[in-house]
Design an enzyme around this catalytic site. Structure first.
Site, PDB file in Angstrom:
ATOM      1  N   ASP A  16      54.986   2.378  35.219  1.00 51.07           N
ATOM      2  CA  ASP A  16      54.540   1.241  34.437  1.00 51.07           C
ATOM      3  C   ASP A  16      55.669   1.232  33.186  1.00 51.07           C
ATOM      4  O   ASP A  16      55.071   0.951  32.302  1.00 51.07           O
ATOM      5  CB  ASP A  16      53.184   1.363  33.764  1.00 51.07           C
ATOM      6  CG  ASP A  16      51.969   1.069  34.790  1.00 51.07           C
ATOM      7  OD1 ASP A  16      52.484   1.305  36.013  1.00 51.07           O
ATOM      8  OD2 ASP A  16      50.739   1.144  34.538  1.00 51.07           O
ATOM      9  N   LYS A 114      49.537  -2.036  41.385  1.00 47.72           N
ATOM     10  CA  LYS A 114      48.121  -1.644  41.014  1.00 47.72           C
ATOM     11  C   LYS A 114      47.365  -2.460  39.849  1.00 47.72           C
ATOM     12  O   LYS A 114      47.946  -2.899  39.092  1.00 47.72           O
ATOM     13  CB  LYS A 114      48.018  -0.103  40.627  1.00 47.72           C
ATOM     14  CG  LYS A 114      48.816   0.141  39.318  1.00 47.72           C
ATOM     15  CD  LYS A 114      48.811   1.595  39.086  1.00 47.72           C
ATOM     16  CE  LYS A 114      49.405   1.923  37.724  1.00 47.72           C
ATOM     17  NZ  LYS A 114      48.761   1.047  36.487  1.00 47.72           N
ATOM     18  N   CYS A 159      47.725   5.721  32.238  1.00 50.26           N
ATOM     19  CA  CYS A 159      48.259   5.878  33.740  1.00 50.26           C
ATOM     20  C   CYS A 159      48.928   6.898  34.132  1.00 50.26           C
ATOM     21  O   CYS A 159      48.862   7.270  35.512  1.00 50.26           O
ATOM     22  CB  CYS A 159      49.121   4.487  34.116  1.00 50.26           C
ATOM     23  SG  CYS A 159      48.178   3.003  33.883  1.00 50.26           S
TER      24      CYS A 159
HETATM   25  C1  VGL Z   1      48.036   1.354  30.832  1.00 57.25           C
HETATM   26  C2  VGL Z   1      46.225   0.656  29.772  1.00 57.25           C
HETATM   27  C3  VGL Z   1      45.804  -0.476  30.812  1.00 57.25           C
HETATM   28  C4  VGL Z   1      48.995   2.404  31.245  1.00 57.25           C
HETATM   29  C5  VGL Z   1      47.736   0.035  31.756  1.00 57.25           C
HETATM   30  O1  VGL Z   1      49.982   1.724  31.890  1.00 57.25           O
HETATM   31  O2  VGL Z   1      49.114   3.151  30.730  1.00 57.25           O
HETATM   32  N1  VGL Z   1      47.110   1.633  30.118  1.00 57.25           N
HETATM   33  N2  VGL Z   1      46.937  -0.530  31.608  1.00 57.25           N
END
Ligand code: VGL
Ligand code: ZN
Length: 212
Positions: A16, A114, A159
């Site tokens: 991410d 995802k 994540c």
């Molecule tokens: C994430 C919160 C919501 C992350 C993704 O990448 O850690 N955290 N969506």
């Protein structure tokens, strides 16, 4: 100080690395952009690299804005259990969902998206937050012959941490490259996540311990 030799069965998993998690983004991770040069540097040391993208439809059920009267960072009881609510972030196709402009994705062999099911969040790259819906990543990694997975990216306590724990549960060796990650850190969530990863049998390394 190199303590690790990298080979064909090792894969770097970049989690991410998207604009919305960077300073100024919708769900900014403090100092999140500091990991980008570190990840670019270490990615060159791996024979194989994959990346994930948080990829939500507009109005996703993890967004506080989808729950009248609720605010970001509160938790609610979803059908599948506890769910933290977030600011709207990483909406499919928006610039916030794009990779950080300095991340060099040239050597990324797979981009796994995802969090696209409207009613289920997915922190982990392996299993969605209902803890049963699979992303298919385990099968992919196994079919590719990977045995050891190295994790970097955002955020350590969500994540990245959930992915590391699921990697262990799936039987992979898992290594957290701690200076290649940053945490959102709600309460003590960073420390709790690192303890949980260690308890699951993950190894914690610094990028200086990888071959240079
Ligand atoms: C994430 C919160 C919501 C992350 C993704 O990448 O850690 N955290 N969506
Ligand atoms: Zn998300």
């Amino acid at each position: 100080m190199t303590t690790v030799t990298l080979g064909e069965s090792d894969c770097l998993v970049v989690i991410d690395l998207q604009n919305d998690f960077m300073p100024g983004g919708a769900l900014a991770v403090p100092d999140g952009d500091a990991v980008v040069p570190v990840i670019n540097r270490i990615a060159a040391r791996f024979q194989h690299v994959i990346a994930t993208q948080d990829w939500h439809p507009a109005g996703h059920s993890s967004f506080a804005s989808a729950h009248p009267g609720r605010s970001p960072f509160e938790t609610i009881q979803a059908a599948y259990g506890e769910q933290t609510l977030w600011p709207d972030h990483c909406v499919q196709g928006t610039s916030g969902a794009a990779f950080h402009g300095d991340f060099n994705p040239e050597r990324v062999e797979l981009i796994l998206r995802k969090g696209f099911r409207p009613g289920i969040d997915s922190y982990s790259a392996f299993t969605e937050n209902d803890r049963s819906t699979t992303t298919g990543l385990e099968g992919y990694l196994r079919a590719r012959g990977f045995r050891r997975l190295f994790f970097a990216g955002l955020a350590t306590d969500f994540c990245v941490g959930w992915s590391v724990e699921d990697a262990r549960a799936a039987g992979f060796q898992a290594v957290l490259i701690e200076d290649a990650c940053r945490a959102i850190d709600l309460g003590d969530s960073r420390a709790a996540a690192v303890s949980a990863m260690e308890a699951a049998g993950a190894r914690i390394l610094r990028s200086s311990e990888l071959p240079s």
